[in-house]
Design an enzyme around this catalytic site. Sequence first.
Site, short mmCIF file in Angstrom:
data_model
loop_
_atom_site.label_atom_id
_atom_site.label_comp_id
_atom_site.label_asym_id
_atom_site.label_seq_id
_atom_site.Cartn_x
_atom_site.Cartn_y
_atom_site.Cartn_z
N CYS A 52 -15.64 11.52 143.31
CA CYS A 52 -15.21 10.37 142.49
C CYS A 52 -15.29 10.77 141.03
CB CYS A 52 -16.11 9.16 142.75
SG CYS A 52 -15.91 7.87 141.49
N CYS A 55 -18.09 8.68 138.98
CA CYS A 55 -19.53 8.70 139.24
C CYS A 55 -20.26 9.56 138.20
CB CYS A 55 -19.80 9.24 140.66
SG CYS A 55 -19.70 7.97 141.94
N HIS A 115 -21.45 3.61 142.73
CA HIS A 115 -20.12 3.62 143.33
C HIS A 115 -19.93 2.45 144.30
CE1 HIS A 115 -16.41 5.87 144.43
NE2 HIS A 115 -16.60 5.37 145.64
N ASN A 155 -8.29 -4.30 137.81
CA ASN A 155 -7.60 -4.34 139.10
C ASN A 155 -8.63 -4.05 140.16
OD1 ASN A 155 -4.99 -4.72 138.00
ND2 ASN A 155 -4.80 -2.52 137.62
N SER A 163 -6.88 2.62 142.01
CA SER A 163 -6.80 3.94 142.62
C SER A 163 -8.17 4.52 142.89
CB SER A 163 -5.97 4.87 141.73
OG SER A 163 -6.40 4.81 140.40
N HIS A 166 -14.67 2.91 142.66
CA HIS A 166 -15.80 2.84 141.73
C HIS A 166 -15.55 1.66 140.79
CE1 HIS A 166 -19.27 5.03 139.84
NE2 HIS A 166 -19.02 4.05 138.99
N HIS A 168 -14.68 -0.52 138.06
CA HIS A 168 -14.24 -0.25 136.69
C HIS A 168 -13.12 -1.20 136.27
CE1 HIS A 168 -11.03 1.84 138.86
NE2 HIS A 168 -10.34 1.89 137.73
N GLN A 170 -10.21 -1.86 132.73
CA GLN A 170 -9.44 -1.13 131.74
C GLN A 170 -9.23 -1.96 130.49
OE1 GLN A 170 -6.08 1.28 132.98
NE2 GLN A 170 -6.27 0.56 135.09
O1 LIG Z 1 -4.14 2.60 135.54
P1 LIG Z 1 -4.32 2.75 137.02
O2 LIG Z 1 -5.56 2.09 137.54
O3 LIG Z 1 -4.16 4.16 137.50
O4 LIG Z 1 -3.06 1.96 137.64
C1 LIG Z 1 -3.05 0.61 138.03
O5 LIG Z 1 -3.12 -0.28 136.92
C2 LIG Z 1 -2.02 -0.23 136.00
C3 LIG Z 1 -2.18 -1.32 134.97
O6 LIG Z 1 -2.18 -2.62 135.52
C4 LIG Z 1 -0.67 -0.34 136.71
O7 LIG Z 1 0.37 -0.04 135.80
C5 LIG Z 1 -0.56 0.61 137.91
O8 LIG Z 1 0.64 0.35 138.62
C6 LIG Z 1 -1.77 0.41 138.82
O9 LIG Z 1 -1.71 1.30 139.92
#
Ligand SMILES: O=P(O)(O)O[C@H]1O[C@H](CO)[C@@H](O)[C@H](O)[C@H]1O
Lengths: 351, 351
Positions: A52, A55, A115, A155, A163, A166, A168, A170
């Site tokens: 990961c 981590c 994690h 997300n 993806s 873990h 997190h 953004q």
């Molecule tokens: O940035 P990540 O986690 O790789 O990607 C994820 O969040 C993003 C922001 O919402 C999106 O654009 C991607 O489609 C999603 O897979």
Amino acid sequence: ENTFDLTAHPHTRLNILTGEWVLVSPHRSKRPWQGKVEAPALAQRPAYVEDCYLCPGNTRADGTKNTQYDGPIAFTNDFSALLADTPKGTVDEDELLIARSQKGICRVICFSPRHDLTLPEMELPDIRKVVDLWHTELESLTAVPFIKYIQIFENKGEIMGCSNPHPHGQIWASEDVPMELEKETRQQRKYFQQHGRSLLTAYLEKELKEGDRIIAENEHFVALVPFWAVWPYEAMIISRRHVQSLLQFTPAERDGLAAILKDLTTRYDNLFETSFPYSAGMHQMPFNDGDSHPEWHWHMHFYPPLLRSATVKKFMVGYEMLAHPQRDITPEFAAARLRELPVVHYKKQAG
Amino acid sequence: ENTFDLTAHPHTRLNILTGEWVLVSPHRSKRPWQGKVEAPALAQRPAYVEDCYLCPGNTRADGTKNTQYDGPIAFTNDFSALLADTPKGTVDEDELLIARSQKGICRVICFSPRHDLTLPEMELPDIRKVVDLWHTELESLTAVPFIKYIQIFENKGEIMGCSNPHPHGQIWASEDVPMELEKETRQQRKYFQQHGRSLLTAYLEKELKEGDRIIAENEHFVALVPFWAVWPYEAMIISRRHVQSLLQFTPAERDGLAAILKDLTTRYDNLFETSFPYSAGMHQMPFNDGDSHPEWHWHMHFYPPLLRSATVKKFMVGYEMLAHPQRDITPEFAAARLRELPVVHYKKQAG
Ligand SMILES: O=P(O)(O)O[C@H]1O[C@H](CO)[C@@H](O)[C@H](O)[C@H]1O
Ligand SMILES: O=P(O)(O)O[C@H]1O[C@H](CO)[C@@H](O)[C@H](O)[C@H]1O
């Protein structure tokens, strides 16, 4: 039978924050489902995973080695959608092909070194540390003069495009104010100019009086299913105090935010006894645009896709993409279900 | 390196049909993917399935028995989101809780009696029969005075929420003009008033001159990736002639529509050698509102989610829901890939 009833008859509802409509079909909740079912989230993950890239101590995509961090940490996204050094430029071919360059900064925030945790499974003081880190990040990003808007979001879950499990979130900070925020600014400004108080102050007052869309509340925050909710169990957290951004929260309010986050996300996990997927994020005022934005009222949206179980989600497809969003269960039904759930996480309930 | 370049630098593009923006991050297409992968579509289905409620001779949810139909058929949706007998009513509590009752009619259209076909795998004369049935349906729905808008669409594939793989589309006709159509009407009207011709006539002229977003064309229609495409391989079919609705197409144009539909959907299937999922639908003028809508120009949108393969899709989540849509590959790259593909379906290619 023959008088219009929000709990029985198809209708549209207005989202007062964006000015957009949603179609509600309450009679349709008994529709059988023979379509796609999702794989449920794994019940238990290990606390540390060797490959990961989030981590502690592991190596990221750009070669950086993570420290042995023991609280939340932030760093620049190795695959940023926005970059700080994009050259300025515009395209306008006869008002038909229109484009603008876009500078920005993308950050990743690990909520915990563990994690295997998610927000609802973290201890309150550790969630409070995440709130504090959002504050710190916000402070340093607002200090970059070209940054006009800072979108903090998470997300959660594979089906929300996450993806890496873990825990997190953004931050994408941009040179222009994104569309959803333009809409919310316009609607809030109109209301503030006409009524002298924030749209969400008035809305919150009304919801607290009616009660049937309230999920949970504490001294500083209220969690509710908005009247115009699009997603089945969509929710909003609204601060009782009319402030423009997270930067204005007092220490007591930061504790309150941590508490309502734990409360709401625990109810979510308990609803279908699964790690409940969603996209969530806070909306606050634009920065560095020479406006103090008295109309803006901080809030946070939760957009979770699950509809009836851990494996059956709502699809926002055909009609929703081409015409406008549509939902089956009513917001009032969703709020009642979430309200009656225990606030102890199902994994910790004596059983 | 230091001049703005649409193929290299992050930027936003304007959707001239809706007035909304999309964020394009061309540099991001090499991002590795460790997230969710979808199950690919089954390669072959049987021509008839006993428990499919859409196959000829079978019984539907409401007890109706399908005829032994041999071309496309239409019937009212057993789980209609909109109903024709909803009583009229409105809610407006202090401009905060706003709702309106919504009458409507929902129809299902089976494209073919064969359970195992999809549009790209059907013969041209059989697709032409689908076009004719859309025409008939449109004619009878416009004859219902309360119907103001008629949304013809198709959800194809499990990941687009399609609950039955039997080839079918839907029609949702409503009392109010849905939001996306309000936006497109506003933008087209503004352009038409200023320039005396339709927005899409001007746009199509420009695209045909530039060429790099064109996918395919015939005498009557052009398929292209719009400059402002949100989904990775999003496409639009635009009629060369400026007409307001499908009702105005000549027999030759109906043939042309069938042909461009087969062409575009075959390229889609060939792209990742899979039955390519999408939501698609046509946009045309509102009816029965006392306006002849000279600004309106018929077109059809295709919103397909796949990004890199039959199993990796684009997620429109966090940032996209809270701020605005974001894409990685450029529309020009997507168009070039679709343009160079054969128009013979991969299942029929000698190999
Ligand atoms: O940035 P990540 O986690 O790789 O990607 C994820 O969040 C993003 C922001 O919402 C999106 O654009 C991607 O489609 C999603 O897979
Ligand atoms: O009507 P269906 O095929 O059962 O349902 C599908 O299409 C509808 C219209 O786009 C959506 O509201 C549903 O979420 C989707 O599953």
